[in-house]
Design an enzyme around this catalytic site. Structure first.
Site, PDB file in Angstrom:
ATOM      1  CE1 TYR A 159     -14.733  43.886  51.672  1.00 18.18           C
ATOM      2  CE2 TYR A 159     -16.783  43.291  52.730  1.00 18.18           C
ATOM      3  CZ  TYR A 159     -15.601  42.930  52.135  1.00 18.18           C
ATOM      4  OH  TYR A 159     -15.290  41.601  51.991  1.00 18.18           O
ATOM      5  CG  ASN A 160     -17.868  50.626  49.499  1.00 13.04           C
ATOM      6  OD1 ASN A 160     -17.152  50.612  48.503  1.00 13.04           O
ATOM      7  ND2 ASN A 160     -18.907  49.830  49.643  1.00 13.04           N
TER       8      ASN A 160
END
Length: 313
Positions: free
Chosen positions: A53-54
């Site tokens: 995630y990111n």
């Protein structure tokens, strides 16, 4: 806030799990911390992120936000996705899992994660290798429980059988997509989880925002939403029949005096096989609207009406 046992374990988790995927993208660090605090104030003790995630920023923000309450919460992350250019920088080989937990623990600023999940099925790695590596992490104390996400019923069944045969730690939970307009797990997966004592942590309970009623079929997706930024979400939900179901959901919600999001989430939580529903947020105000769903008691008639939405889609 209600708390339920995670599958057949003794671990108790809140029926709302805060999904931290927005951290580092839609939510900056100050906003992420405020979202975490709002969830804690509401009794949420379950937080879910992933190494991809990111590019790991979600884990960093999550770890710093939970640092002072680490031992009071259940912290979950995932491994599988590509994190580098090399041939072993993805998947569920022993190497990638062992490397992945080290990176995640550093970003999360903790000695262990409560729940470590494989993000999807890996057809290139033997299950024995994946489960053996996860079992070693449990024995080392770096991981307390293990789970899987986005598995088919036959894949989960095979994994459970393999763990039993080899006396390895077994998957204690499954993280599938599930909501009023996406119910493919009803027929086989949910009965399997109920029979085998596997917890179910559903993601996308609001259909990526579609079930909040904020999108209009005559208008393009709003800027900054998943439907504007993610073609997969657009293809999955942006259809006339889905909007027909959303219109019907609006009628049911209006009749109950609750918001569409609250009713859609309450429907998920009313399923006895569902342990927890993952809620994401990019603003604290979004949690202020959705968290009251835990107080909604749908009538049998309302549940029947909501079940009928699946026939429209």
């Amino acid at each position: 806030m209600k708390y339920k046992k995670l599958g057949r374990t003794g671990l108790k988790v809140s029926e709302i799990c805060l999904g931290c995927m927005t951290f580092g993208n839609q939510a900056d660090e100050a906003t992420s911390k405020a979202i975490v605090q709002r969830a804690l104030d509401a009794g949420v003790n379950f937080f879910d992120t992933a190494d991809v995630y990111n590019a790991g920023v979600s884990e960093e923000f999550t770890g710093r936000a939970l640092r002072d309450v680490r031992n009071s919460v259940v912290l979950a992350t995932k491994v599988h996705g590509r994190v580098g250019p090399g041939p072993n920088d993805q998947g569920q080989s022993r190497k990638h899992i062992m490397d992945g937990i080290g990176r995640s623990l550093r970003r999360l600023q903790t000695d262990y994660v409560d729940l470590y999940q494989v993000h999807r099925f890996d057809s290139e790695t033997p299950l024995e290798e994946t489960l053996g590596a996860l079992n070693d992490l449990v024995r080392q104390g770096k991981v307390r429980y293990i789970g899987c996400s986005n598995y088919a019923a036959w894949q989960l069944c095979t994994a459970l059988w393999t763990s039993d045969q080899l006396e390895l730690a077994r998957y204690d939970c499954l993280q599938p997509r599930y909501n009023l307009i996406s119910r493919s797990i009803d027929e086989e997966m949910l009965p399997l989880c109920a029979a085998q004592g596997v917890g179910v942590i559903v993601y996308n309970p609001l259909g990526g925002g579609m079930l909040t009623g904020k999108h209009q079929r005559e208008a393009p997706p709003q800027a900054g939403t998943r439907f504007a930024n993610n073609q997969m979400y657009f293809n999955r939900y942006w259809r006339d029949r889905v909007f027909d179901a959303v219109d019907r959901l609006r009628e049911i919600a209006d009749g109950s005096g609750r918001t569409m999001a609250q009713v859609a989430l309450a429907w998920c939580l009313a399923n006895p096989v569902v342990t927890s529903a993952i809620l994401g947020a990019s603003r604290v105000a979004q949690l202020d609207e959705t968290l009251p769903a835990t107080e909604v008691a749908l009538t049998p008639e309302q549940l029947t009406q909501l079940d009928e939405l699946w026939e429209i889609v």
